[in-house]
Design a protein around this motif. Structure first.
Motif: not given
Ligand code: ZN
Length: 523
Positions: A234, A275, A279, A286, A290
């Motif tokens: 990320n 990811s 997070s 995120v 993105k």
């Protein structure tokens, strides 16, 4: 220039070191181990697990990850100082592939103002640091900190000297996110042209995103011959963060003709689940837009675009969402779904849990949710498991919450908590300026943990009025920033859970510190 060094690019992940330095992103040991396991599955080559001299927590994390991880190299960071290097070596003792990463700033501004040392002294310390590390492990990386702002001739001199001293990887960091793709590419090409022994080491890059160019600079360096990229999941990291692994890897995969066919060992279909994991444990959300892993990265809103994608996907999609592990959201489960279906779905969503664990911890909660909410989507299932996995040991558990509000803003919250260590239930009530304020007051009074709330957000996990709400808070406790997260179909309950999650993190952090102090007192 590419081709000089082969086409395989080593992925050095620093989510657990640079990433963890992002304000509010601190992870406990259980969380770091979970991330390390996910990074191993993802296929990263090197895991930078921490900076062992800085704290007992960092030392323990590097040691635990060294024991746990088998395939990737495990790396510990150290200044070019004997005690730092020894501490890193100690933390890495159990690693199958240990790496020590020593660094020393080389730019004029750092030499003059931070280190107050002349060029020849820096050069000597760098060489001594590499030699000392080399006596402990074979795999030694050296970083001339702030390399992008260092005079190129001096940088070349340092690179040559540390390779001669035994460094197997030399990293060229753009520590302050100052470079641009053309300049950075030229710098790496210059080093390849100038340093006579450069072929004896892997050249790495570590780019920061202060001007939004971390990924572009990293890719430019790969074009120039760099074969190790230092990245985070990320793109988290100091200030604006580091180059995001998912973006660099997917750029290499999607445009091989531009990057000379350079490739990594990353399993791209695990990018999205990894990811999500990072997070969740860091509390750093995120952004929807993105690249690669944002919620909107593969969403088509405009009618013309949506129509085009239905006719042929590649009209508006340059990557297949499945290739990054993004399952299309669909109606999956309901009241009548059984254990098997539920377990199966969790596997598809990237959770690696034992069947017995799923049954004991989550199946009941799933049934409750299916009763409260007719349609259970993938996002609901993920949110449910993510919120129930106890990342901070749960000292306090929310049993009951009743809130009464009146016009004029005053509200009363009655809360029942279980002190899980003492097996005791406690009940208390408090008033506040609105229902959330009343809940937070009651929780503070009952747990004796006082937080200074800095951020509070509510969002719907899926669409529709019966959707689950996710509450996230960020708060100060002393000099620490703590985050908390809670999910429920009732947003007040979600808020209470988020606040309690943060309180549990404070309490478990204190317990860990006390344990360390006890150990120190003993010997
Ligand atoms: Zn950095």
């Amino acid at each position: 220039m590419a081709g000089k060094a082969g086409k395989r690019v080593i992925v050095f992940d620093t989510t657990l070191r640079d990433g963890e330095q992002s304000p509010g992103a601190s992870m406990n040991l259980t969380e770091k181990l979970e991330v390390a396991r996910a990074l191993e599955l993802l296929g990263v080559d090197v895991i930078e697990a921490g900076f062992p001299i800085t704290s007992q927590d960092d030392f323990e994390a590097v040691r635990a990850i060294s024991r746990e991880v088998r395939w990737p190299a495990v790396c510990g960071l150290a200044r070019c100082v004997t005690k730092d290097i020894d501490r890193a070596a100690e933390a890495l003792a159990a690693a199958k592939h240990p790496r020590i990463h020593v660094f020393l700033a080389t730019s004029k501004i750092h030499r003059e103002f931070k280190l107050r040392k002349a060029r020849h002294e820096i050069l000597r310390l760098a060489v001594e640091g590499v030699r000392h590390a080399k006596a402990a492990v074979k795999d030694v990386e050296f970083s001339p900190e702030d390399a992008a702002r260092t005079e190129p001739e001096y940088l070349a001199e340092v690179v040559e000297a540390v390779i001669a001293a035994g460094a197997t990887t030399v990293n060229i960091p753009d520590t302050v996110g100052w470079s641009t793709p053309e300049r950075f590419r030229a710098l790496i090409e210059y080093l390849f042209d100038t340093v006579p022994n450069i072929g004896q080491a892997v050249i790495a890059v570590h780019c920061h995103d202060d001007l939004g160019m971390a990924v572009a600079n990293t890719l430019a360096a790969v074009q120039a011959g760099a074969r190790q990229i230092e990245v985070t999941i990320n793109g988290i990291g100091e200030r604006a963060g580091n180059a995001a692994v998912e973006e660099v890897v997917m750029a290499l995969n999607t445009r091989p003709e531009v990057f000379g066919g350079c490739w990594t060992g990353i399993r791209t279909d695990l990018l999205y689940p990894t990811s999500r994991l990072v997070s969740r444990v860091t509390g750093l959300t995120v952004a929807r837009n993105k690249a690669i892993v944002g919620e909107n990265a593969f969403a088509h809103e405009s009618g013309i675009h949506a129509d085009g994608v239905l006719k042929k996907r590649t009209t508006y999609e340059i990557m297949d969402p499945k290739s990054v592990g993004l399952a299309k959201s669909k109606l999956v489960l309901g009241k009548h779904s059984g254990r098997h279906q539920f377990r199966q779905r969790l596997k598809e969503l990237g959770f690696r849990l034992k069947d017995a664990e799923v049954d004991a911890l989550f199946f009941g909660a799933f049934k409750d949710l299916a009763d409260r909410k007719k349609e259970v989507f993938d996002e609901d299932v993920a949110a449910l498991v993510e919120s129930e996995v106890a990342h901070a040991p749960e000292t306090w558990r929310l049993c009951r919450l009743t809130v009464a509000t009146a016009t004029g803003g005053m509200a009363t919250a009655t809360v029942e908590l279980e002190d899980q260590a003492a097996h005791e239930h406690r009940r208390d009530a408090a008033t506040g300026d609105g229902p959330v304020d009343a809940i937070f007051h009651a929780l503070e009074r009952m747990t004796h943990v006082k937080l200074k709330l800095e951020d509070y957000q509510i969002r719907a996990v899926t669409s529709g009025t019966e959707a689950q709400g996710e509450a996230r808070i960020e708060a100060r406790h002393g000099d620490r920033t703590i985050s908390g997260r809670g999910v429920s179909t009732d947003i007040l309950e979600a808020s209470a859970k988020a606040y309690l999650n943060a309180i549990n993190r404070v309490v478990s952090g204190k317990a860990a510190q006390a344990a360390v102090k006890r150990k120190k007192a003993v010997g």
